[in-house]
Design an enzyme around this catalytic site. Structure first.
Site, mmCIF file in Angstrom:
data_model
loop_
_atom_site.group_PDB
_atom_site.id
_atom_site.type_symbol
_atom_site.label_atom_id
_atom_site.label_comp_id
_atom_site.label_asym_id
_atom_site.label_seq_id
_atom_site.Cartn_x
_atom_site.Cartn_y
_atom_site.Cartn_z
ATOM 1 N N SER A 99 0.840 -1.323 -0.017
ATOM 2 C CA SER A 99 -0.162 0.113 -0.022
ATOM 3 C C SER A 99 0.801 1.297 0.150
ATOM 4 C CB SER A 99 -0.868 0.051 1.211
ATOM 5 O OG SER A 99 -1.866 -0.737 0.929
ATOM 6 N N HIS A 158 -6.099 -8.781 -2.485
ATOM 7 C CA HIS A 158 -6.128 -9.040 -1.284
ATOM 8 C C HIS A 158 -7.618 -9.840 -1.080
ATOM 9 C CE1 HIS A 158 -4.266 -5.135 -0.944
ATOM 10 N NE2 HIS A 158 -3.592 -5.539 0.141
ATOM 11 N N HIS A 176 -6.827 4.269 6.434
ATOM 12 C CA HIS A 176 -6.014 3.963 5.243
ATOM 13 C C HIS A 176 -5.292 5.186 4.883
ATOM 14 C CE1 HIS A 176 -4.515 1.356 2.056
ATOM 15 N NE2 HIS A 176 -5.163 2.137 1.090
ATOM 16 N N ASN A 198 1.335 2.621 11.560
ATOM 17 C CA ASN A 198 0.559 3.121 12.791
ATOM 18 C C ASN A 198 0.497 1.951 13.941
ATOM 19 O OD1 ASN A 198 -1.343 1.282 10.494
ATOM 20 N ND2 ASN A 198 -2.182 0.793 12.505
ATOM 21 N N MET A 231 -2.755 -7.274 6.345
ATOM 22 C CA MET A 231 -3.912 -8.067 5.612
ATOM 23 C C MET A 231 -3.175 -8.675 4.486
ATOM 24 S SD MET A 231 -6.733 -5.146 6.043
ATOM 25 C CE MET A 231 -6.788 -3.936 7.572
ATOM 26 N N SER A 232 -2.196 -8.890 4.266
ATOM 27 C CA SER A 232 -1.524 -9.447 2.702
ATOM 28 C C SER A 232 -0.388 -10.315 3.021
ATOM 29 C CB SER A 232 -1.256 -7.980 1.849
ATOM 30 O OG SER A 232 -0.249 -7.617 2.442
ATOM 31 N N TYR A 272 -9.629 -9.892 1.135
ATOM 32 C CA TYR A 272 -10.725 -9.099 1.564
ATOM 33 C C TYR A 272 -11.576 -8.291 0.271
ATOM 34 C CZ TYR A 272 -7.695 -4.859 1.701
ATOM 35 O OH TYR A 272 -6.950 -3.844 1.186
ATOM 36 N N GLU A 273 -10.648 -7.980 -0.820
ATOM 37 C CA GLU A 273 -11.552 -7.268 -1.809
ATOM 38 C C GLU A 273 -12.432 -8.239 -2.464
ATOM 39 O OE1 GLU A 273 -8.634 -4.993 -4.325
ATOM 40 O OE2 GLU A 273 -7.066 -6.279 -3.097
ATOM 41 N N ALA A 332 2.331 -2.477 4.115
ATOM 42 C CA ALA A 332 2.184 -1.506 5.266
ATOM 43 C C ALA A 332 1.464 -2.395 6.389
ATOM 44 C CB ALA A 332 1.196 -0.456 4.820
ATOM 45 N N HIS A 356 -2.738 1.043 -4.672
ATOM 46 C CA HIS A 356 -2.198 -0.158 -5.313
ATOM 47 C C HIS A 356 -2.527 0.343 -6.821
ATOM 48 C CE1 HIS A 356 -1.495 -2.820 -2.247
ATOM 49 N NE2 HIS A 356 -2.239 -2.104 -1.388
HETATM 50 O O1 LIG Z 1 -1.250 -4.291 0.466
HETATM 51 P P1 LIG Z 1 -0.826 -4.073 1.930
HETATM 52 O O2 LIG Z 1 -0.567 -5.003 2.918
HETATM 53 O O3 LIG Z 1 0.447 -3.049 2.263
HETATM 54 O O4 LIG Z 1 -1.935 -2.888 2.622
HETATM 55 C C1 LIG Z 1 -2.131 -2.676 3.954
HETATM 56 C C2 LIG Z 1 -3.172 -3.707 4.509
HETATM 57 C C3 LIG Z 1 -4.286 -3.156 3.900
HETATM 58 O O5 LIG Z 1 -4.573 -3.686 2.405
HETATM 59 C C4 LIG Z 1 -4.390 -1.828 4.090
HETATM 60 C C5 LIG Z 1 -4.650 -1.042 5.237
HETATM 61 O O6 LIG Z 1 -4.648 0.219 5.293
HETATM 62 O O7 LIG Z 1 -2.715 -1.455 4.024
HETATM 63 N N1 GUN Z 2 -4.473 -5.425 10.173
HETATM 64 C C1 GUN Z 2 -3.891 -4.428 9.811
HETATM 65 N N2 GUN Z 2 -3.272 -3.976 8.719
HETATM 66 C C2 GUN Z 2 -2.730 -2.746 8.399
HETATM 67 N N3 GUN Z 2 -1.929 -2.293 7.562
HETATM 68 C C3 GUN Z 2 -1.744 -1.201 8.072
HETATM 69 N N4 GUN Z 2 -1.776 -0.745 9.233
HETATM 70 C C4 GUN Z 2 -2.716 -1.975 9.587
HETATM 71 C C5 GUN Z 2 -3.031 -2.239 10.736
HETATM 72 O O1 GUN Z 2 -3.190 -1.622 11.824
HETATM 73 N N5 GUN Z 2 -3.667 -3.572 10.840
#
Ligand SMILES: O=P(O)(O)O[C@@H]1C[C@H](O)[C@@H](CO)O1
Ligand code: GUN
Length: 310
Positions: free
Chosen positions: A33, A89, A282, A248, A224-225, A91-92, A119, A64
């Protein structure tokens, strides 16, 4: 008659679009991200939109892009590299087979070393926002018991092992290069750390209790990835490294002030101030990605230059 490989049409399209010196990338990069600018260190760039490639989905998440960028990194002839500008992802709504399809294509193109970025939220209180964490292991709750292991189902190739070991999932060779590259680039010591990534499905960010649970379970960051990509890259025989940018904090001290006690104080005539829970967005995640994009780009480029390419 043997059935055609499901990957053949994607590979044919790429062969028709790319010059020969870019068609066999040695290194792959997955841009997380807000990190698509990682590919700006490539030269002689040829971008191929995902929409031109069978089997690829469309990335629907802000930050993305949906394209493969082929190009060269490093001096002289350069090292052929392919970067995924945007990932998929679960979740999409993407099927896991779609999430990992680009990784399989990268393997078939000849990628041997894969650098995945993402991220993440910080669980370990010692990891400041902006720290780049070299992932040394993962904790994948959706993989362990649930239906989100990308290797569930028939084997995609008889050449792959049925049972893929993951104790060595994170390449010691590449992790070593990450720290040497950071030294070369004169990064501060705390700019680069090591830790364990917890994979959750999202798209909700964690509750404070979930954050504490994941921390107690041994994770340093949460995202989440990445894990499905790592698992499939290992099955395909690649060396894998993950660089996770902490965007964060998730575990925040003193977030559990008792409302019961506050009300008692209020009834006793004392001034009360109800606690306000910090929330993440985000946009915050993307903002930190932008701040650290240059450092991430330099690090990834230097690591690629340091990989022995024989
Ligand atoms: O694709 P990544 O893992 O870098 O993105 C992170 C996880 C979620 O897709 C999104 C949440 O802000 O950022
Ligand atoms: N699950 C999760 N994914 C993230 N991606 C960026 N920040 C976060 C977070 O706080 N939790």
């Amino acid at each position: 008659m043997t059935s055609p490989s499901p990957y053949a049409s994607t590979l044919d399209v790429l062969a028709g679009l790319l010059p020969p010196h870019l068609l066999q990338p040695r290194v792959g990069i997955v841009c997380g991200s807000g990190l698509s600018t990682l590919a700006s260190s490539l030269r002689d760039v040829h971008e191929v939109p995902y929409s031109a490639l069978d089997g690829f989905g469309k990335s629907t998440v802000e930050g993305h892009k949906s394209a493969l960028a082929f190009g060269l990194i490093g001096p002289g002839e350069g090292i052929p590299v392919v970067a995924m500008l945007g990932r998929f992802h679960p979740y999409e709504g993407h099927k896991l087979s779609t999430v990992v399809y680009p990784i399989r294509i990268l393997a078939k193109l000849g990628v041997r070393d894969l650098i995945i970025t993402n991220a993440s939220g910080g669980l370990n209180p010692n990891l400041a926002v902006g720290t780049i964490v070299v992932i040394q292991d993962h904790l994948a709750l959706p993989n362990l018991t649930g239906p989100l292991n990308p290797l569930l189902g028939p084997q995609t190739s008889p050449d792959h092992p049925r049972f893929v070991p993951l104790s060595d999932a994170y390449s010691t060779k590449l992790r070593r290069l990450a720290f040497l590259a950071a030294h070369d680039l004169s990064f501060d010591d705390d700019a680069l750390a090591e830790g364990v990534y917890a994979w959750v499905s999202g798209p909700t960010y964690e509750t404070p209790a979930e954050g504490r649970f994941l921390r107690a379970a041994g994770a340093d960051v949460v995202g989440m990835s990445t894990v499905p990509e790592v698992v499939v890259a290992k099955e395909e025989g690649m060396e894998v490294m993950v660089l996770s940018l902490v965007t964060n904090p998730v575990v925040i001290p003193d977030t559990y002030r008792s409302i019961k006690e506050e009300v008692k104080a209020e009834l006793a005539g004392k001034p009360v101030e109800l606690p306000v829970m910090p929330v993440v967005s985000h946009d915050d995640v993307l903002a930190v990605g932008r701040q650290k994009a240059e450092a991430m780009k330099q690090l990834v480029a230097r690591i690629i230059e340091m990989i022995p390419h024989v």
